[in-house]
Scaffold this motif. Structure first.
Motif, PDB file in Angstrom:
ATOM      1  N   TYR A  74       0.858  -1.174   0.000  1.00  0.00           N
ATOM      2  CA  TYR A  74       0.000   0.000   0.000  1.00  0.00           C
ATOM      3  C   TYR A  74       0.896   1.227   0.000  1.00  0.00           C
ATOM      4  N   ARG A 251      -7.691 -10.374  -6.239  1.00  0.00           N
ATOM      5  CA  ARG A 251      -7.699  -9.377  -7.312  1.00  0.00           C
ATOM      6  C   ARG A 251      -9.030  -9.423  -8.060  1.00  0.00           C
ATOM      7  N   ALA A 252      -9.412  -8.284  -8.586  1.00  0.00           N
ATOM      8  CA  ALA A 252     -10.618  -8.218  -9.404  1.00  0.00           C
ATOM      9  C   ALA A 252     -10.515  -9.238 -10.536  1.00  0.00           C
ATOM     10  N   LEU A 275     -14.621 -12.249  -7.962  1.00  0.00           N
ATOM     11  CA  LEU A 275     -14.339 -11.050  -7.171  1.00  0.00           C
ATOM     12  C   LEU A 275     -14.455  -9.819  -8.057  1.00  0.00           C
ATOM     13  N   GLU A 276     -15.136  -8.807  -7.550  1.00  0.00           N
ATOM     14  CA  GLU A 276     -15.377  -7.596  -8.329  1.00  0.00           C
ATOM     15  C   GLU A 276     -14.296  -6.543  -8.141  1.00  0.00           C
ATOM     16  N   ARG A 277     -13.500  -6.654  -7.062  1.00  0.00           N
ATOM     17  CA  ARG A 277     -12.460  -5.654  -6.839  1.00  0.00           C
ATOM     18  C   ARG A 277     -11.268  -6.273  -6.133  1.00  0.00           C
ATOM     19  N   THR A 278     -10.143  -5.600  -6.232  1.00  0.00           N
ATOM     20  CA  THR A 278      -8.917  -6.038  -5.591  1.00  0.00           C
ATOM     21  C   THR A 278      -8.960  -5.661  -4.112  1.00  0.00           C
ATOM     22  N   GLN A 279      -8.670  -6.635  -3.244  1.00  0.00           N
ATOM     23  CA  GLN A 279      -8.696  -6.415  -1.806  1.00  0.00           C
ATOM     24  C   GLN A 279      -7.525  -7.139  -1.151  1.00  0.00           C
ATOM     25  N   ARG A 308      -7.127 -17.632 -10.837  1.00  0.00           N
ATOM     26  CA  ARG A 308      -6.793 -16.347 -11.443  1.00  0.00           C
ATOM     27  C   ARG A 308      -6.425 -16.575 -12.902  1.00  0.00           C
TER      28      ARG A 308
END
Length: 323
Positions: A74, A251-252, A275-279, A308
């Motif tokens: 991050y 990951r998205a 998954l719709e978004r990266t977390q 993936r």
């Protein structure tokens, strides 16, 4: 719970000063990397009982990237985060180890283990309970977020590589149980992966499964993070049979496959969730409601797979007995 083998894994059992004051990311000059050699700072098996969730931020701008260009970091992160799966695993008392021979420059202890909700509560103490170690030639390591009351060394102590100095915890600016190791030379942040400082370099895992289990309904995320969401057995009249999996580095576009097999070997339930978004961390759960008076008694097997780009990244097998 059993982690099944895949191309990147071996089968196994399921697994100071504030950080923000460290200068902006600057890599040590080439040719100095061999002056310091690091062992892993946790007594654990990577990919089975512990995982690297975040790396040094290699993006000098407002974005973030790990040393491979992936998203496991991050903005402004200045160390490597070695984590365990949940609070239950933390409570087992996983030792934090000195990464190299040196002299303890400073310590802190006494901060509580709790998920940070307000950064102001730990201002100037983001490292939490920690140990800073001076090494030769201007090198320094700092290990943060140790468990309250676990620090085993004092300022001025000489330590050897692999010596226990505390236990993994959740103190300071922390959202999950881990130890953050920062490496510096002459005050400048160094990424040990870029500079080849590890005695045995950990394999890069672009994400994976932390844990999996069964429940009689969709569990609360707090239960998953605490390690209390998985049931070893359930009553045969349980209202539902739900399989869940906890993920790091999602990951998205990733797909989580959930499959439940009954005692007779027949498939009871199967679903894929995209998954719709990266977390950095997440969990997904799905299952089947009870359709008769009782479930057939016996052992039910669950398999959670993380996919993936059509390739399997990781899988976990688990089971529950219905009585």
């Amino acid at each position: 719970m059993v982690r099944s083998s895949d191309p990147a894994r071996v089968p196994g059992s399921i697994r100071l000063g504030p950080i923000c004051a460290i200068p902006a990311l600057l890599l040590a000059a080439p040719g100095h990397a061999q002056d310091l050699r690091l062992r892993l700072p946790l007594d654990c098996t990577l990919g089975e009982t512990c995982f690297i969730q975040q790396y040094v931020d290699a993006d000098p701008g407002p974005g973030h990237a790990d040393f491979t260009g992936g998203p496991l970091s991050y903005d402004g992160h200045k160390g490597t985060d070695f984590r365990v799966s949940d609070l239950e695993a933390m409570a087992l008392g996983v030792p934090v180890l000195a990464p190299a021979r040196g002299t303890v420059r400073g310590t802190r202890d006494g901060m509580p283990d709790r998920i940070m909700t307000d950064r102001a509560d730990v201002a100037d103490r983001e490292c939490g309970n920690g140990v800073a170690i001076s090494h030769d030639d201007g090198w320094e390591t700092q290990l943060c977020h140790l468990a309250q009351g676990s620090v085993l060394v004092d300022t001025g102590d000489a330590v050897e590589a692999g010596q226990p100095i505390g236990r993994i915890g959740l103190s300071g600016a922390s959202q999950f149980p881990h130890v953050h190791i920062a490496v510096r030379r002459d005050g400048e942040v160094v990424d040990p992966f870029v500079e080849g400082l590890w005695l045995e370099a950990p394999a890069y895992e672009p994400g994976g499964l932390l844990s999996a289990g069964f429940a009689d309904g969709i569990p609360e995320y707090e239960q998953v993070k605490a390690g209390t969401a998985d049931a070893a057995d359930l009553p045969a009249d349980a209202p539902a049979l739900v399989l869940w999996g906890s993920v790091f580095g999602g990951r998205a576009g990733d797909v989580i496959g959930l499959t439940i097999t009954g005692p007779d070997g027949n498939e009871v339930f199967e679903q894929e969730i995209a998954l719709e978004r990266t977390q950095a961390e997440l969990f997904r759960a799905a299952g089947r409601r009870l359709r008769a008076e009782r479930w057939d008694p016996g052992a039910y097997a669950g398999r959670v797979i993380l996919m993936r780009d059509g390739q399997e990244i990781d899988r976990l097998d688990t089971q529950v007995v219905l009585r």
